[in-house]
Design a protein around this motif. Structure first.
Motif, mmCIF file in Angstrom:
data_model
loop_
_atom_site.group_PDB
_atom_site.id
_atom_site.type_symbol
_atom_site.label_atom_id
_atom_site.label_comp_id
_atom_site.label_asym_id
_atom_site.label_seq_id
_atom_site.Cartn_x
_atom_site.Cartn_y
_atom_site.Cartn_z
ATOM 1 N N ARG A 1 0.841 -1.197 0.000
ATOM 2 C CA ARG A 1 0.000 0.000 0.000
ATOM 3 C C ARG A 1 0.876 1.246 0.000
ATOM 4 O O ARG A 1 1.929 1.285 0.636
ATOM 5 C CB ARG A 1 -0.920 0.020 1.208
ATOM 6 C CG ARG A 1 -1.921 -1.125 1.278
ATOM 7 C CD ARG A 1 -2.819 -0.969 2.480
ATOM 8 N NE ARG A 1 -2.041 -0.842 3.705
ATOM 9 C CZ ARG A 1 -2.565 -0.526 4.883
ATOM 10 N NH1 ARG A 1 -3.869 -0.274 4.983
ATOM 11 N NH2 ARG A 1 -1.801 -0.440 5.953
ATOM 12 N N ILE A 2 0.401 2.252 -0.700
ATOM 13 C CA ILE A 2 1.144 3.510 -0.737
ATOM 14 C C ILE A 2 1.244 4.106 0.663
ATOM 15 O O ILE A 2 2.229 4.785 0.999
ATOM 16 C CB ILE A 2 0.481 4.496 -1.725
ATOM 17 C CG1 ILE A 2 1.411 5.686 -1.996
ATOM 18 C CG2 ILE A 2 -0.876 4.956 -1.206
ATOM 19 C CD1 ILE A 2 0.922 6.568 -3.126
ATOM 20 N N ARG A 3 0.253 3.823 1.488
ATOM 21 C CA ARG A 3 0.287 4.289 2.881
ATOM 22 C C ARG A 3 1.485 3.683 3.625
ATOM 23 O O ARG A 3 2.166 4.364 4.391
ATOM 24 C CB ARG A 3 -1.023 3.899 3.575
ATOM 25 C CG ARG A 3 -1.037 4.095 5.101
ATOM 26 C CD ARG A 3 -0.984 5.555 5.481
ATOM 27 N NE ARG A 3 -1.109 5.743 6.918
ATOM 28 C CZ ARG A 3 -0.917 6.888 7.537
ATOM 29 N NH1 ARG A 3 -0.581 7.965 6.838
ATOM 30 N NH2 ARG A 3 -1.052 6.995 8.838
ATOM 31 N N ILE B 1 4.703 5.423 2.459
ATOM 32 C CA ILE B 1 4.787 6.765 3.023
ATOM 33 C C ILE B 1 5.156 6.708 4.500
ATOM 34 O O ILE B 1 5.983 7.492 4.988
ATOM 35 C CB ILE B 1 3.454 7.524 2.819
ATOM 36 C CG1 ILE B 1 3.231 7.802 1.330
ATOM 37 C CG2 ILE B 1 3.442 8.826 3.604
ATOM 38 C CD1 ILE B 1 1.898 8.441 1.012
ATOM 39 N N TYR C 1 -0.627 14.310 4.650
ATOM 40 C CA TYR C 1 -0.575 12.941 4.131
ATOM 41 C C TYR C 1 -1.129 12.883 2.712
ATOM 42 O O TYR C 1 -0.543 12.262 1.827
ATOM 43 C CB TYR C 1 -1.366 11.993 5.031
ATOM 44 C CG TYR C 1 -1.654 10.672 4.357
ATOM 45 C CD1 TYR C 1 -0.652 9.711 4.213
ATOM 46 C CD2 TYR C 1 -2.914 10.400 3.837
ATOM 47 C CE1 TYR C 1 -0.908 8.515 3.579
ATOM 48 C CE2 TYR C 1 -3.181 9.202 3.191
ATOM 49 C CZ TYR C 1 -2.174 8.263 3.067
ATOM 50 O OH TYR C 1 -2.424 7.080 2.430
ATOM 51 N N TRP C 2 -2.282 13.519 2.499
ATOM 52 C CA TRP C 2 -2.864 13.497 1.153
ATOM 53 C C TRP C 2 -1.974 14.230 0.154
ATOM 54 O O TRP C 2 -1.888 13.834 -1.010
ATOM 55 C CB TRP C 2 -4.266 14.095 1.185
ATOM 56 C CG TRP C 2 -5.195 13.308 2.059
ATOM 57 C CD1 TRP C 2 -5.709 13.685 3.265
ATOM 58 C CD2 TRP C 2 -5.697 12.002 1.810
ATOM 59 N NE1 TRP C 2 -6.494 12.695 3.792
ATOM 60 C CE2 TRP C 2 -6.511 11.636 2.917
ATOM 61 C CE3 TRP C 2 -5.539 11.090 0.768
ATOM 62 C CZ2 TRP C 2 -7.167 10.410 2.985
ATOM 63 C CZ3 TRP C 2 -6.197 9.870 0.842
ATOM 64 C CH2 TRP C 2 -6.989 9.541 1.937
ATOM 65 N N ASP D 1 1.328 14.316 0.449
ATOM 66 C CA ASP D 1 2.432 13.386 0.229
ATOM 67 C C ASP D 1 2.024 12.255 -0.710
ATOM 68 O O ASP D 1 2.829 11.781 -1.520
ATOM 69 C CB ASP D 1 2.912 12.800 1.558
ATOM 70 C CG ASP D 1 3.620 13.822 2.426
ATOM 71 O OD1 ASP D 1 4.038 14.871 1.884
ATOM 72 O OD2 ASP D 1 3.756 13.593 3.643
ATOM 73 N N LYS D 2 0.785 11.823 -0.616
ATOM 74 C CA LYS D 2 0.294 10.758 -1.498
ATOM 75 C C LYS D 2 0.274 11.227 -2.945
ATOM 76 O O LYS D 2 0.701 10.500 -3.856
ATOM 77 C CB LYS D 2 -1.105 10.321 -1.050
ATOM 78 C CG LYS D 2 -1.643 9.120 -1.803
ATOM 79 C CD LYS D 2 -2.969 8.659 -1.225
ATOM 80 C CE LYS D 2 -3.481 7.425 -1.976
ATOM 81 N NZ LYS D 2 -4.767 6.940 -1.410
ATOM 82 N N GLU D 3 -0.212 12.442 -3.159
ATOM 83 C CA GLU D 3 -0.203 12.994 -4.515
ATOM 84 C C GLU D 3 1.223 13.184 -5.013
ATOM 85 O O GLU D 3 1.525 12.936 -6.188
ATOM 86 C CB GLU D 3 -0.954 14.329 -4.530
ATOM 87 C CG GLU D 3 -2.451 14.203 -4.261
ATOM 88 C CD GLU D 3 -3.141 15.555 -4.252
ATOM 89 O OE1 GLU D 3 -2.448 16.576 -4.466
ATOM 90 O OE2 GLU D 3 -4.367 15.599 -4.044
ATOM 91 N N MET E 1 3.793 11.386 -4.147
ATOM 92 C CA MET E 1 4.328 10.061 -4.446
ATOM 93 C C MET E 1 3.946 9.618 -5.855
ATOM 94 O O MET E 1 4.771 9.124 -6.625
ATOM 95 C CB MET E 1 3.822 9.050 -3.422
ATOM 96 C CG MET E 1 4.214 7.609 -3.715
ATOM 97 S SD MET E 1 5.932 7.245 -3.354
ATOM 98 C CE MET E 1 5.861 7.227 -1.558
ATOM 99 N N VAL E 2 2.672 9.815 -6.214
ATOM 100 C CA VAL E 2 2.203 9.441 -7.545
ATOM 101 C C VAL E 2 2.901 10.282 -8.607
ATOM 102 O O VAL E 2 3.324 9.777 -9.651
ATOM 103 C CB VAL E 2 0.676 9.593 -7.639
ATOM 104 C CG1 VAL E 2 0.185 9.308 -9.053
ATOM 105 C CG2 VAL E 2 -0.007 8.661 -6.642
#
Length: 370
Positions: A131-133, A136, A211-212, A214-216, A218-219
């Motif tokens: 998971r990307i979570r 991260i 976090y959101w 950082d998720k963006e 990461m992509v």
């Protein structure tokens, strides 16, 4: 099976070893790469990834780092040329161009994000997704982007070698402690142990706006990584090739298989040889100097060279010998094998004697032989 080198020539660049021609930026970049390779290795162990997923993540990062270093070298040469032209009239000596603290911070942050993206992409490439979570969380816990908060090449080097406890009061994660608390499929390398301790955050990041973001990020970084690599994520694995060579030449398949009366080595001796070869491959994967050269050999030559070095080491312990020039049965040129084996011996000599500190992981090797 694709037999090309893990680091093809198009993904490699040769750095100058001349101190007069090496910028402080390149020295800093090399130290950052060395530290991040060890962090990727440790993160892979903590996520209980297989050898191939970990190796793919490391190789993808090394490929990107070679391209990134090439860009840094070009910029450095342009700056040196411009400075030389400006100082030519005044007869001044051209000095090294020192990177600013802001530039070093940007490089650390950028490479840290790339390292996390390589870990995420490597898992997907080898069909062992995480998971990307989770990625991260680990990149935050192991401080991928900050690298210990160093602000200069010298402080980075000191942090890598010593991890000064007085510099920060944050908790620390010992690699030896991690080796005991995680399920390792292959042993922690001595190169990773050389790092000593890595500062660990107290808690994973919260599920907030950061976090959101950082998720963006990461992509977005994964897409940037793929474009830089021209979407070439295929990595040839010497681990698997070691097993194929051992089985093809009837050297042995490990202690979990009983139909080995025709094999040259006993089940225990063949398992010890495979374990030693995989340990050496772990050392090669995260070594900056000799490792880059060794990984430019095709996987068959690399696997044969690793088996040859491992057999020589195990022979001193009375674990059996292999036939003379056995690699010729696989059409591996002797000159190439000797050259690769020489580089491996130099790497191990620099590291010191490679020890198999976690013997419990040896039994897991046989699970990969089927």
């Amino acid at each position: 099976m694709d037999l090309r080198a893990p680091l093809p020539s198009e993904h490699c660049t040769v750095s100058s070893n001349d101190d007069d021609n090496t910028s402080s930026t390149l020295v800093f970049l090399e130290q950052s790469m060395k530290y991040l390779l060890c962090r990727i290795y440790l993160a892979s162990q903590m996520m209980e990834l297989g050898s191939e997923s970990r190796f793919t993540s490391i190789v993808l990062f090394r490929r990107y780092a070679c391209h990134f270093e090439r860009v840094i070298q070009q910029n450095y040469c342009q700056q040196q040329t411009l400075q030389q032209e400006q100082n030519q009239k005044g007869g001044k000596r051209v000095h090294d161009i020192q990177p600013s603290p802001q530039e070093m911070k940007q490089i650390k942050c950028h490479l840290g994000r790339i390292a996390a993206a390589c870990l995420f992409l490597g898992c997907k490439a080898e069909e062992e997704p995480r998971r990307i979570r989770d990625v991260i969380n680990l990149s935050s816990l192991l401080d991928f982007e900050d690298l210990g908060g160093c602000d200069s090449p010298m402080s980075m080097k000191a942090d890598i070698n010593n991890c000064d406890a007085n510099e920060s009061n944050s908790p620390k994660l010992s690699l030896r402690q991690s080796q005991r608390t995680t399920t390792s499929r292959t042993p922690i390398t001595s190169a990773a142990l050389d790092v000593g301790e890595i500062r660990e955050s107290k808690h994973p990041p919260l599920l907030d706006e950061k976090y959101w973001s950082d998720k963006e990020q990461m992509v977005s970084t994964e897409q940037q990584l793929l474009r830089m690599l021209q979407f070439d994520t295929l990595v040839c694995h010497p681990y698997r090739c070691v097993l194929i060579v051992m089985d093809t030449l009837d050297f042995g398949r490990g202690s979990k298989f009983h139909d080995q009366a025709h094999c040259l080595l006993s089940p225990r001796a063949s398992e010890a040889l495979i374990f030693k070869a995989w340990t050496i491959l772990n050392e090669i994967s995260i070594d900056i100097d000799q490792g880059t050269t060794i990984l430019q050999y095709n996987v068959v030559t690399l696997a044969c060279a690793v088996i040859s070095v491992a057999a020589a080491a195990n022979r001193s312990g009375g674990n059996g010998t292999l036939p003379v020039e056995w690699w010729r049965a696989l059409d591996v040129p002797t000159n190439d094998l000797m050259s690769a084996a020489g580089c491996i011996k130099n790497l191990l000599h620099e590291r010191g004697k490679t020890t198999c500190s976690d013997r419990a992981t040896a039994s897991n090797i046989s699970n990969n032989l089927s």
